[in-house]
Motif scaffolding. Structure first.
Motif, PDB file in Angstrom:
ATOM      1  N   MET A 141       0.824  -1.197   0.000  1.00  0.00           N
ATOM      2  CA  MET A 141       0.000   0.000   0.000  1.00  0.00           C
ATOM      3  C   MET A 141       0.865   1.256   0.000  1.00  0.00           C
ATOM      4  SD  MET A 141      -3.091   1.139  -0.141  1.00  0.00           S
ATOM      5  CE  MET A 141      -4.402   0.194   0.533  1.00  0.00           C
ATOM      6  N   LEU A 173      -3.847   7.979   1.252  1.00  0.00           N
ATOM      7  CA  LEU A 173      -3.297   6.621   1.340  1.00  0.00           C
ATOM      8  C   LEU A 173      -2.119   6.568   2.299  1.00  0.00           C
ATOM      9  CD1 LEU A 173      -3.293   5.317  -2.357  1.00  0.00           C
ATOM     10  CD2 LEU A 173      -4.869   4.700  -0.511  1.00  0.00           C
ATOM     11  N   GLY A 225      -2.967   6.263   5.804  1.00  0.00           N
ATOM     12  CA  GLY A 225      -3.697   5.052   6.149  1.00  0.00           C
ATOM     13  C   GLY A 225      -5.194   5.178   5.996  1.00  0.00           C
ATOM     14  N   GLY A 226      -5.630   6.278   5.415  1.00  0.00           N
ATOM     15  CA  GLY A 226      -7.060   6.490   5.239  1.00  0.00           C
ATOM     16  C   GLY A 226      -7.628   5.685   4.089  1.00  0.00           C
ATOM     17  N   ASN A 227      -8.920   5.609   4.072  1.00  0.00           N
ATOM     18  CA  ASN A 227      -9.617   4.918   3.005  1.00  0.00           C
ATOM     19  C   ASN A 227      -9.974   5.952   1.941  1.00  0.00           C
ATOM     20  OD1 ASN A 227     -10.738   2.847   1.657  1.00  0.00           O
ATOM     21  ND2 ASN A 227     -12.521   2.609   2.994  1.00  0.00           N
ATOM     22  N   ALA A 228      -9.341   5.892   0.797  1.00  0.00           N
ATOM     23  CA  ALA A 228      -9.522   6.893  -0.243  1.00  0.00           C
ATOM     24  C   ALA A 228     -10.248   6.281  -1.438  1.00  0.00           C
ATOM     25  CB  ALA A 228      -8.177   7.448  -0.677  1.00  0.00           C
ATOM     26  N   ASP A 229     -11.153   7.050  -2.017  1.00  0.00           N
ATOM     27  CA  ASP A 229     -11.874   6.613  -3.218  1.00  0.00           C
ATOM     28  C   ASP A 229     -10.912   6.654  -4.405  1.00  0.00           C
ATOM     29  OD1 ASP A 229     -13.652   6.059  -5.242  1.00  0.00           O
ATOM     30  OD2 ASP A 229     -14.999   7.736  -4.810  1.00  0.00           O
ATOM     31  N   ARG A 230     -10.725   5.516  -5.050  1.00  0.00           N
ATOM     32  CA  ARG A 230      -9.776   5.400  -6.151  1.00  0.00           C
ATOM     33  C   ARG A 230     -10.361   5.853  -7.493  1.00  0.00           C
ATOM     34  NH1 ARG A 230      -7.570   2.456  -2.527  1.00  0.00           N
ATOM     35  NH2 ARG A 230      -5.703   1.230  -2.688  1.00  0.00           N
ATOM     36  N   THR A 258      -3.606   3.375  -8.315  1.00  0.00           N
ATOM     37  CA  THR A 258      -5.000   3.026  -8.029  1.00  0.00           C
ATOM     38  C   THR A 258      -5.131   1.535  -7.931  1.00  0.00           C
ATOM     39  OG1 THR A 258      -5.654   2.988 -10.355  1.00  0.00           O
ATOM     40  CG2 THR A 258      -5.882   5.080  -9.169  1.00  0.00           C
TER      41      THR A 258
END
Length: 121
Positions: free
Chosen positions: A1, A72, A75-80, A121
């Motif tokens: 990641m 990213l 450590g966050g959740n990002a919309d790809r 991505t």
């Protein structure tokens, strides 16, 4: 990641830098070339606006990808999806322009940026 996050930051940075080059290096060269033609002042104005809109869009794409990469990294959740669209457009445009111009190497840069962002991505 972590590698994907770094790729997003690199890709976003390349987009931002290329937007500046497009506006501050590309347009002056294009404008100078237009002066050697019969282009009307109205056409030159319209082309200036369109060119600088393209530069602004490139900047926006870069900011979107940079934010994605920074999310990213944290450590966050990002919309790809936004970055995926940008990657596909850059790579697709670069490939089409490369072929259309009979393999002008300038357009390889678009494909490279698209590929870097796609990897992220």
């Amino acid at each position: 990641m972590r590698g994907k996050a770094i790729a997003a930051v690199v890709g976003g940075s390349l987009l931002v830098l290329s937007s500046a080059a497009h506006a501050f290096l590309g347009w002056p060269a294009m404008s100078a070339a237009l002066k050697d033609t019969d282009a009307t002042p109205e056409l030159t104005t319209d082309l200036t606006i369109a060119w600088l809109f393209g530069s602004t869009a490139m900047l926006a794409f870069g900011i979107i990808v940079l934010v994605f990469g920074l999310l990213l990294m944290r450590g966050g959740n990002a919309d790809r999806r936004p970055s995926m669209v940008i990657a596909a457009c850059y790579f697709g445009f670069g490939l089409a322009a490369f072929v259309w111009t009979r393999y002008n190497p300038h357009f390889i840069g678009f494909m490279v940026i698209g590929a870097v962002v796609a990897f992220a991505t």
